[in-house]
Structure formats: C-alpha cells, structure tokens
Design an enzyme around this catalytic site. Structure first.
Site, PDB file in Angstrom:
ATOM      1  N   PHE A   1       0.863  -1.183   0.029  1.00 12.65           N
ATOM      2  CA  PHE A   1       0.136  -0.023   0.096  1.00 12.65           C
ATOM      3  C   PHE A   1       0.855   1.141  -0.019  1.00 12.65           C
ATOM      4  O   PHE A   1       0.391   2.304   0.354  1.00 12.65           O
ATOM      5  CB  PHE A   1      -0.841  -0.094   0.961  1.00 12.65           C
ATOM      6  CG  PHE A   1      -1.758  -1.204   1.463  1.00 12.65           C
ATOM      7  CD1 PHE A   1      -2.647  -1.567   0.558  1.00 12.65           C
ATOM      8  CD2 PHE A   1      -1.309  -2.130   2.385  1.00 12.65           C
ATOM      9  CE1 PHE A   1      -3.426  -3.065   0.563  1.00 12.65           C
ATOM     10  CE2 PHE A   1      -2.071  -3.237   2.548  1.00 12.65           C
ATOM     11  CZ  PHE A   1      -3.043  -3.679   1.803  1.00 12.65           C
TER      12      PHE A   1
ATOM     13  N   ILE B   1      -9.160  -2.318 -19.397  1.00 14.39           N
ATOM     14  CA  ILE B   1      -9.051  -3.340 -18.200  1.00 14.39           C
ATOM     15  C   ILE B   1      -8.202  -4.591 -18.825  1.00 14.39           C
ATOM     16  O   ILE B   1      -8.770  -5.236 -19.729  1.00 14.39           O
ATOM     17  CB  ILE B   1     -10.209  -3.523 -17.779  1.00 14.39           C
ATOM     18  CG1 ILE B   1     -10.792  -2.255 -17.087  1.00 14.39           C
ATOM     19  CG2 ILE B   1     -10.084  -4.584 -16.317  1.00 14.39           C
ATOM     20  CD1 ILE B   1     -10.002  -1.523 -15.867  1.00 14.39           C
TER      21      ILE B   1
ATOM     22  N   PRO C   1     -10.235  -8.531 -15.873  1.00 13.67           N
ATOM     23  CA  PRO C   1     -11.098  -7.932 -14.896  1.00 13.67           C
ATOM     24  C   PRO C   1     -11.302  -8.726 -13.674  1.00 13.67           C
ATOM     25  O   PRO C   1     -11.568  -8.131 -12.664  1.00 13.67           O
ATOM     26  CB  PRO C   1     -12.434  -8.640 -15.847  1.00 13.67           C
ATOM     27  CG  PRO C   1     -11.957  -8.674 -17.307  1.00 13.67           C
ATOM     28  CD  PRO C   1     -10.319  -9.175 -17.285  1.00 13.67           C
ATOM     29  N   LYS C   2     -10.812  -9.998 -13.585  1.00 12.10           N
ATOM     30  CA  LYS C   2     -10.917 -10.502 -12.242  1.00 12.10           C
ATOM     31  C   LYS C   2      -9.962  -9.717 -11.184  1.00 12.10           C
ATOM     32  O   LYS C   2     -10.315  -9.390 -10.039  1.00 12.10           O
ATOM     33  CB  LYS C   2     -10.430 -11.836 -12.249  1.00 12.10           C
ATOM     34  CG  LYS C   2     -10.551 -12.722 -11.013  1.00 12.10           C
ATOM     35  CD  LYS C   2     -10.192 -14.143 -10.999  1.00 12.10           C
ATOM     36  CE  LYS C   2     -11.276 -14.931 -11.698  1.00 12.10           C
ATOM     37  NZ  LYS C   2     -11.290 -16.352 -11.425  1.00 12.10           N
TER      38      LYS C   2
ATOM     39  N   GLN D   1      -8.557  -5.136  -7.159  1.00 13.79           N
ATOM     40  CA  GLN D   1      -8.322  -3.829  -6.765  1.00 13.79           C
ATOM     41  C   GLN D   1      -9.110  -3.143  -6.319  1.00 13.79           C
ATOM     42  O   GLN D   1      -8.961  -2.296  -5.340  1.00 13.79           O
ATOM     43  CB  GLN D   1      -7.368  -3.412  -7.878  1.00 13.79           C
ATOM     44  CG  GLN D   1      -6.212  -3.821  -8.149  1.00 13.79           C
ATOM     45  CD  GLN D   1      -4.947  -3.508  -7.226  1.00 13.79           C
ATOM     46  OE1 GLN D   1      -4.461  -2.384  -7.343  1.00 13.79           O
ATOM     47  NE2 GLN D   1      -4.758  -4.280  -6.205  1.00 13.79           N
TER      48      GLN D   1
ATOM     49  N   LYS E   1      -5.178   3.308 -17.916  1.00 11.80           N
ATOM     50  CA  LYS E   1      -4.820   4.490 -17.236  1.00 11.80           C
ATOM     51  C   LYS E   1      -4.519   4.188 -15.873  1.00 11.80           C
ATOM     52  O   LYS E   1      -4.131   5.254 -15.086  1.00 11.80           O
ATOM     53  CB  LYS E   1      -5.937   5.337 -17.257  1.00 11.80           C
ATOM     54  CG  LYS E   1      -6.433   6.049 -18.700  1.00 11.80           C
ATOM     55  CD  LYS E   1      -7.232   7.133 -18.809  1.00 11.80           C
ATOM     56  CE  LYS E   1      -8.249   7.111 -18.128  1.00 11.80           C
ATOM     57  NZ  LYS E   1      -9.094   8.531 -18.297  1.00 11.80           N
TER      58      LYS E   1
ATOM     59  N   GLY F   1      -5.068   1.152  -9.353  1.00  9.17           N
ATOM     60  CA  GLY F   1      -4.880   0.789  -7.959  1.00  9.17           C
ATOM     61  C   GLY F   1      -5.109   1.878  -7.026  1.00  9.17           C
ATOM     62  O   GLY F   1      -5.402   1.657  -5.852  1.00  9.17           O
ATOM     63  N   GLU F   2      -4.841   3.118  -7.355  1.00 10.10           N
ATOM     64  CA  GLU F   2      -4.870   4.285  -6.593  1.00 10.10           C
ATOM     65  C   GLU F   2      -6.443   4.895  -6.613  1.00 10.10           C
ATOM     66  O   GLU F   2      -6.952   5.219  -5.357  1.00 10.10           O
ATOM     67  CB  GLU F   2      -3.958   5.326  -6.703  1.00 10.10           C
ATOM     68  CG  GLU F   2      -2.742   4.835  -7.066  1.00 10.10           C
ATOM     69  CD  GLU F   2      -1.967   4.396  -5.819  1.00 10.10           C
ATOM     70  OE1 GLU F   2      -2.427   4.563  -4.397  1.00 10.10           O
ATOM     71  OE2 GLU F   2      -0.669   3.793  -5.976  1.00 10.10           O
TER      72      GLU F   2
END
Length: 732
Positions: A234, A623, A626-627, A632, A695, A698-699
């Site tokens: 993280f 994407i 997808p999984k 995320q 793009k 994760g954030e």
C-alpha cells in the site's frame, strides 16, 4: 505488423502465481533459506527527542548465542552518498543509522543485537539499558510553526470569493493512517567479498539497490536486491527504510548473513504512514452553484529531518471549473519518522475535503450533488490549459446513478429509516494522476515455443505476474501457460517503483514493446526463409496465434515457432523493450476518474455507522484483467471504509510514543465491516496515455470513498462530520 488477436488480455484469468501462494511455496523476503544466517533485533529509542548518554550492553552480550551488539559507539562510519534522485527519499538528510547520538523520534533504531537465534536476539535486546538526555518532542500538528508554503494561484481568488453570492469557510481534519500490510518489513543481507545481496520486502528493487549502493559507496552492479513476492504494501515499501541498512551493516560486521524482521509494533515507526492533515477550504459560487473561487490552506505533518510532500494540490487545481484558485500547502516538521505515500496518495485526502465541501454546497443550494458537479465540469484542464486525454466523468455519474438507484435518495436529512437505523445515501467524485515513468523489459522466445519476460518490477498484490503474462501472451501469440513472466530481481531490466498506478502502463508497455520486437524478429525470419511456408508474404500480413505464425485470412499457411527456430538452428530470439513515459505529455492532461456511491445506516440511539452497500464506477482506460481489477477495486473501497470510519493512529504527545501500535488497537476493516460492494469499469482505452491504453486502477479506487461515506452520514443524520475517522461520539 497486423494487430495481434487478443485472447488473454481482457479475460478474467485467475492469478498465475495463485497456486504458489495458496500452497505456501511463494517465498517472501524473510523466508529464503540462506546458509549460515543469524538473526537481528533492533533496540528502539524510548524517547521522542534528545541524545543518548550511555548504552549498557553487558547483560545482553553475556547471553548465550549473542554474537554482537552494534550501536553508535562502535559502528563504522558509513558514506551515505547523496541519493535524492535515485530513490523515493524526500528532500532533507535521511536518517543515518548508528552514526551519532541524536534521537529524532520515538522508536528510532539505537542499537541492534545479532544472535544465533531469533529468540536470543529478541531477549538480549530487551536487556540493553539506554540512558538519554531527553527533550520534550514536538508531535502535534497544531502546535508547531509550519515551513514556507508551496503555492499555486490563478485569477484573484480572494476578490472573487468576497464578491461571490454564496460563500463557505470549512475546515477538514484527517488523522494519520498506517499501511499495516500482512507481511511485516523484512531483510536478509549477505556479503560475498565486496558484493551485497539482500532479500528485502520492497516495492522497488532498483530503489533499494540504489539506496544501498549510496549508503555503502558501492557500484550499482555490486548490489543485488531480490524480492519475488510482497505480502502487501500500500506504499509502505516504496522506499528503502533504515532497518535494511541495519541488516546490511550487521552482516558486513559479522561476515555472516543476517536476517532482520520488524515486529508489528516496529512497523508504526520503522516505516512511513499517511500523514495527518488539516485542510481549510473556502469556496464561493453563484446561486446556481457554479464555482467562482476556491482557497485551499493545507497543513501536513512531516519529519524534522526530511520534508515529505505529495500531490495533494492537484485535485483543487483541475477537478472542477473554477476561474479563481489559490492554494498554500505547508509542511509542519515534527519529531516523528518520515511519512510516505499511502494508497491514493494526496488525492484520497484532498477528495475528502473537496468532495465533502461540494456536498455541503449542494445541500445549501438545494441542488442534487450530481447536478452540482455537472454544472462545474471543466472543458479542459484549467491548471495548464491542456485538453483531457480522456475524461468520462459524466458517464461515471450516469452509470453509477442508474445502477445504484440514486433517484430514490431523499435530499432531506433523517428522512429515511429502517427500524432503529437512519439511512443515508452519499456520493463523491474521484480523480487520480497516474504517474508515467520510463521502464524496460526483456523478452526471450525459446526454441520449444515457450517465452520468458523479465523486468525488475514488483507484485504487492495487484497481480503483476498475471497481467503482464496476459500482455506478453497476446503479443507473442502464445497460450498463457507458455509464458513465464519474472520480476523482483535487480538483475532484470530497470523499472520504476511499484506504486502510483503506473506498473501496468509503464512495465506493461515495455513488456509489449519487447514482445512485439521478438514477434517481429520471428516474422522477418519466416518471410526471408525460402523453406518457410511464409516465405515472400508481407510481414504486415502475418499474425501469431497459438504459438504459430500464419498469414492473416489464411490460417493453413504458416508454421510454429518451434519449426521456424529449429530449422534455423536458433536456441531463442530475444529483444529488449522500453517505455519512455506518456507520449507528448505537454499536449494532453492524463487522469483516471471515478464516482463512488454509498448507502449507510446510522443507529439513531448509539451513533454506530454501518456501510450497507457501495458502488464505484471508473474511467480507468483498458482493463487488462477483469478479475484482478475487481480485486483492486473492492480492496481499495475497503481501504476507504477504514480511512472513513476506523483507522486512527494515536500519539502520546508527552514522549512521541504511538499508543495503538498493534492490530488490536489500530482498527482496520474486517469481514463484518464489509457491505455489498460492486465496481463497474467503463469500456474503452486511452492510447494517448500509453500503447496499452490503460490509465491505472490501484489508487483511484480508494479516492472518494471517505467523502462518499461522510456525505451519506450527513444525509442519514443531518450531522456534518469534517474529521476522519467518523466516530460514534461525533454522532451522539
């Protein structure tokens, strides 16, 4: 060359490294079997500021199995060359372990015990008596003079604010948060002559390699960092922390490999944290809710020896159409260890202030919160005048409102009930600036039809192994099982830190480039080989599928990679790939976007808050998996629940001690706290941003969650909470 068929990218594949993890065969930093390894335990400072006057190590050194106690009185001087450009070190003078008698914060390493067993090291560390000349530490953000601010301005915000028909003056407070990954930070260090190898928990093997090379004045090639698996991060492992230097120093002094594992308690002062913020936001609008001016005054904690800053100003500059903006971002130097990026860095905190304020403005003007945001949608990035690469925030609102049932929301607070529970709906917009940095990768196509791709990337949980394997498989026209993507070793081609939502774009694009080059080599070999069925075919008319090259539109005319390489007596084909960053960054503004919708219940008598359901809709480009995207997104929203309702680091300002430095008292969401959560991704891609059209995800998935919850709590109760976390006492 023809576009490659996309069989793996976009498919909901399970993690390729999943079997290793669930069977316990995945090796984390502390789990490598290094011959002759001994164990280290750090002794932490028990004061918040001052000097060490004496260290009594006699009782510790007398214990069976103790090999050495190292502290400032007997440690060698280390070079500590400048490393401001080669790592994630903030500006300042980084902590230099055992180099002097100064104590800069509570928990600072003041000694290390090395013993043959972990138990002996830990017990002996508890016997060391350190005496101090203690001073009163400064650890309270509100009681210390701030540094000179970083400023931004456009227009005349103060005049426009004074002339605005509607004015609001709001202050939001966000407490410190700690990352708390499951795997604590760990290092094994071994010297072979003047060469250093470390097995280290890190999100950036190249950054750790660079830091150790500067601390010990070694050539980069003399330091190797290995870390194939990261048990969560993280952001906490995106720089090299002092304990890694301690392990390497101890190993050099003892001429034996040394293992050092931080305890859970030591995580709270041995690594970074999301800093505490106080964010005053003054805004003015016309009576239709169109923003005329915003004034942002931001105070954030940092350490006394380094100045940590993050992108907390950007959202206030570009998110909404506002002709007049003024910002002042001040860091406040305290006697604490240095903060660091934590998921959604900068934007997760800025969005709490901005998106809560937008909700307050909507309520005051009796405008639907989505409608207010639509009235303030900018046509371009007003911070720099650039057009958007893509900005589909309107679509996020539309899809989210429809799927969540936003039309059922009653704008009047305390209007909806379910038994003892007051029910509220809230939403918030989200934005994040995914960083784009240079990356490299190397691809090799073997004569047996398998492929290996290498990059010095990391995987702290988002599924780098899997998503990069998918990209390589499609680029080479191979089955996923035929591709081995390798990461976590500084011997591999260089990549940036694993964070900032940039791994897929940066490393993925370098991976794609390397694999495209290898496929191009194979195609060139085939069309120039008189014995190949593809001899004379135009290179651009050939595709690779299922490990076989064939003419587009004529699958029968072709051959396998194995046949081609065997006939030409080639053991493999190999190429290096690279990515230089977003193309033409001066021409477009690159961001990811989202809209978060939440429903909460608040017990009318007890003030308990429960999130009942949550939806996130994201404009994140293409994407890849997808999984993995769901993993995320759902995880990020859970993190947002923690930020909104639970997570709160408590410091005793008398001595700087963190009171709740454990997972019993520092609360994080558990299964019972998690509601029905869903994520939706708008179909599309952003080829202006990178060759893959991604793009970053994760954030953005934590940004906006805390403000959406706070806005829902207001809709449920009529109480506007401007401080995180939202606690029961604030609602009683």
């Amino acid at each position: 060359m023809n576009p490659q068929p996309q069989a793996a990218v976009g498919a909901p594949l399970s993690r390729v490294d999943g079997p290793l993890k669930v069977t316990g065969r995945a090796r984390y930093a502390a789990e490598f079997d290094v011959d002759g390894v001994v164990h280290a335990a750090i002794v932490d400072a028990s004061i918040g500021r001052g000097r060490i006057t004496s260290i009594d190590t006699g009782a510790a050194e007398a214990q069976p199995g103790v090999l050495r106690v190292i502290h400032h009185g007997n440690a060698p001087k280390l070079p500590y060359r400048d490393n401001s450009n080669g790592s994630n070190n903030p500006k300042g003078r980084r902590l230099r372990v055992f180099q002097d008698d100064k104590v800069l914060f509570h928990g600072q390493p003041v000694a290390v015990v090395v013993a043959t067993t972990l138990e002996a090291a830990q017990h002996s560390a508890s016997l060391i008596e350190v005496r101090y000349d203690a001073e009163q530490p400064s650890t309270d953000l509100t009681e210390v003079t701030a540094d000179e601010p970083t400023r931004y301005a456009r227009g005349d915000a103060e005049t426009a604010l004074r002339d605005a028909a509607v004015r609001m003056d709001l202050t939001y407070r966000m407490t410190r948060n700690h990352h708390n990954p499951m795997e604590t930070h760990s290092t094994i260090a071994r010297w072979d002559g003047d060469k250093l190898t470390v097995w280290d928990k890190t999100q950036w093997v190249v950054g750790t390699q660079t830091e150790l090379s500067t601390v010990f004045d070694l050539p980069m090639k003399s330091v190797r960092v290995i870390n194939p698996f990261v048990g969560g991060g993280f952001g906490s492992a995106s720089r090299c922390w002092p304990h890694t230097v301690v392990a390497a120093l101890a190993a050099r002094e003892l001429k034996r490999p040394v293992k050092l594992v931080l305890t859970r308690r030591q995580q709270y002062f041995g690594t970074g944290f999301r800093p505490r913020y106080e964010y005053r936001l003054r805004l003015g609008s016309d009576r239709r809710g169109r923003l005329q001016a915003t004034v942002h005054e931001i105070d954030a904690e940092t350490s006394s020896y380094e100045t940590f800053k993050e992108n907390i100003m950007l959202a206030g500059q570009m998110f909404y159409s506002t002709p007049n903006v003024s910002q002042a971002y001040r860091t406040v130097p305290l006697d604490v260890n240095t903060p660091l990026w934590m998921r959604g860095p900068g934007f997760a905190n800025a969005s709490f202030a901005i998106e809560s304020a937008m909700d307050e403005l909507a309520h005051r003007l009796r405008i639907d919160p989505i409608e207010l945001r639509l009235r303030n949608e900018p046509a371009e990035d007003q911070s720099n005048g650039l057009p958007w690469s893509t900005r589909r925030l309107r679509e996020c609102y539309t899809v989210g409102a429809r799927e969540f049932g936003w039309h059922r929301r009653n704008s009047k607070p305390r209007a909806a009930r379910d038994g003892d529970w007051l029910i509220g709906l809230g939403m918030a917009a989200a934005v994040y600036d995914p960083d784009g940095q240079a990356a490299e990768a190397r691809a090799r196509l073997n004569a047996d039809g398998t492929a290996v791709v290498e990059a010095a990337a990391s995987d702290m949980g988002p599924g780098t192994y899997t998503s990069q394997t998918q990209v390589a498989a499609d680029a080479l026209g191979l089955a996923v099982r035929a591709v081995d993507f390798r990461l976590g070793d500084s011997l591999y081609p260089k990549t940036p830190a694993h964070g900032g939502s940039m791994t897929m774009a940066c490393v993925g694009s370098a991976n794609l480039d390397a694999c495209n080059k290898v496929r191009g080599q194979a195609i060139t070999l085939a069309v120039e080989d008189r014995e190949s069925p593809l001899y004379g075919v135009k290179a651009e008319d050939i595709v690779a599928r299922n490990g076989r090259l064939h003419a587009e539109g004529n699958p029968s005319r072709g051959e396998t990679y194995q046949q081609l390489l065997a006939r030409n007596n080639l053991p493999h084909l190999e190429a290096d790939g690279s990515y230089a960053g977003p193309p033409n960054p001066e021409r477009h503004s690159y961001y990811t976007y989202g809209a978060v919708f939440t429903e909460v219940g608040v017990d009318a008598t007890l003030g308990l808050v429960r999130v009942r359901r949550m939806l996130g809709v994201y404009d994140a480009g293409r994407i890849i998996s997808p999984k993995l995207a769901d993993s995320q997104a759902l995880g990020g929203m859970v993190g947002g629940i923690g930020q909104a309702l639970l997570e709160h680091t408590v410091t005793d300002h008398r001595d700087g001690r963190i009171v709740n430095a454990n997972l019993a008292d520092y609360l994080v969401p558990v299964n019972a706290d998690i509601p029905e959560i869903k994520a939706i991704y708008l179909q599309g891609e952003d080829k202006r941003a990178d060759p893959l059209g991604v793009k970053g995800l994760g954030e953005i998935v934590q940004v906006g969650v805390a403000s959406a919850i706070a806005n829902a709590v207001f809709n449920a109760t009529g109480r506007r909470i401007r401080e995180l976390p939202i606690t029961t006492d604030a609602l009683l």
